[in-house]
Design an enzyme around this catalytic site. Sequence first.
Site, short mmCIF file in Angstrom:
data_model
loop_
_atom_site.label_atom_id
_atom_site.label_comp_id
_atom_site.label_asym_id
_atom_site.label_seq_id
_atom_site.Cartn_x
_atom_site.Cartn_y
_atom_site.Cartn_z
CE LYS A 28 5.73 13.98 -5.28
NZ LYS A 28 4.34 13.52 -5.42
CB SER A 29 12.20 12.37 -3.70
OG SER A 29 11.33 11.60 -4.50
NE ARG A 33 13.98 10.27 0.57
CZ ARG A 33 12.92 9.94 -0.14
NH1 ARG A 33 12.12 10.88 -0.63
NH2 ARG A 33 12.63 8.67 -0.38
N GLY A 101 1.68 9.65 -0.78
CA GLY A 101 2.16 8.37 -0.28
C GLY A 101 3.57 8.48 0.28
NE ARG A 129 -0.51 5.36 -3.09
CZ ARG A 129 0.52 6.17 -3.36
NH1 ARG A 129 0.36 7.49 -3.27
NH2 ARG A 129 1.68 5.67 -3.71
CG ASP A 326 7.04 8.74 -9.30
OD1 ASP A 326 6.14 7.93 -9.01
OD2 ASP A 326 7.76 9.30 -8.45
#
Length: 452
Positions: A28-29, A33, A101, A129, A326
């Site tokens: 996901k990260s 990006r 987020g 958040r 996570d």
Amino acid sequence: MSSHGEPKPVFARATRGLSGIATVPGDKSISHRSLILGALSIGETKITGLLEGDDVLDTGRAMQAFGAQVERKGEGEWSVHGVGVGGFREPDQVIDCGNSGTGVRLIMGAMATCDISATFTGDASLRSRPMGRITDPLELFGTRSWGRRGGKLPLTVVGAANPVPVKYTTPMPSAQVKSAVLLAALNAPGTTVVTEREATRDHTERMLAGFGATISTERTDEGNVITLTGQPELTAQTVSVPRDPSSAAFPVAAALLVEGSEITVPGVSLNPTRSGFYDTVREMGADIEFSNSREEGGEPVADLIVRFSALKGVEVPPERAASMIDEYPILTVLAANAEGKTVMRGVKELRVKESDRIDAMARGLEACGVTVEEGPDFMIVHGQGPGGVAGGATVESRLDHRIAMSFLCLSLSTRDRVTVDDGNPITTSFPDFVNLMRGLGAEIVDAVPAQA
């Protein structure tokens, strides 16, 4: 009520002997990006293995709103025609980042030094958040922002018309904060320096270098000092997204919990800034074999062979927290089934994730008969031993995908089933989770909501 539609209660039945191949989605990260850096580049970036969960798709739609051409070519295959550094246009509509987020904070950084304005919002969880940790350092570039009290969404960001480079030390270990500042620095003249006292995931630095930015990292007594030269011309790339180690943690944990299991999880990223969970569970006695080690998309990857294991409690080093932040929810599930207690300190960041994950896991585990101690920055789980958790409770997912998946994995090993009040949030990061787990032999069943 879930922001993903009507709540969908779901539970998992205890089973024996999970087996097969668990092909988890792309990281996901890196997926976030890839879309953002593709949009900031010149030319066509081709992406394979993109995670097609709600969070990432929201980021893709945001890049379109800022002027990039984003197109799906096939399953996990995407094309991004970028507008170049500083080329974002002002969006016509509010940017809705859903539950993400990572998405909202990185996008704020990417547009913060463009002479445009944008308003951001998200679902109920994201709107709760804190965004001040992002908007405060962005103001150093000349950016301004206005939001709800406490810096919460909806929030409007006015980009700096004449940005300046900055020197910034992150006040907490956060890859999102670091990455937002680095993305903002792309359109600022001169050199920006970011210092992080504790190393966090380094996907942004690796990928910026791959797209052509001049960036370096020096390890010093003060921490990692990252130096970026602003106003580069980023060049479109071909990106192969490795498989997400955070998503892989769920089938890995399920196999460790269910007696007689042996599964293979291929192509998982083992970036050292993301591997803390795997280091920890091996210390707990997990039988995990890393095979076929290789590099894909600039990231070290391997195939994981995972077998049922009787685990023991451990004390997790606080300095490891950033590399597994996570994975703490699913780690607490393993800790509940271990012999002895597992101590987790340095985890205050869990309080401000999609939910307060310390509170969510503590309350859910207690409802299942597990003793949990907690504080602002720690959590201690008293293990019941393999198969020793009673279960028999309905737990709240709190609009948090990792909480929902963690308790479904727990339910596979409890004496009585555990029901998750809403399984809908799972689609934000792992849309095929239920089908994947069923393919390994787990029974995951839609529950009938209780009648009012």
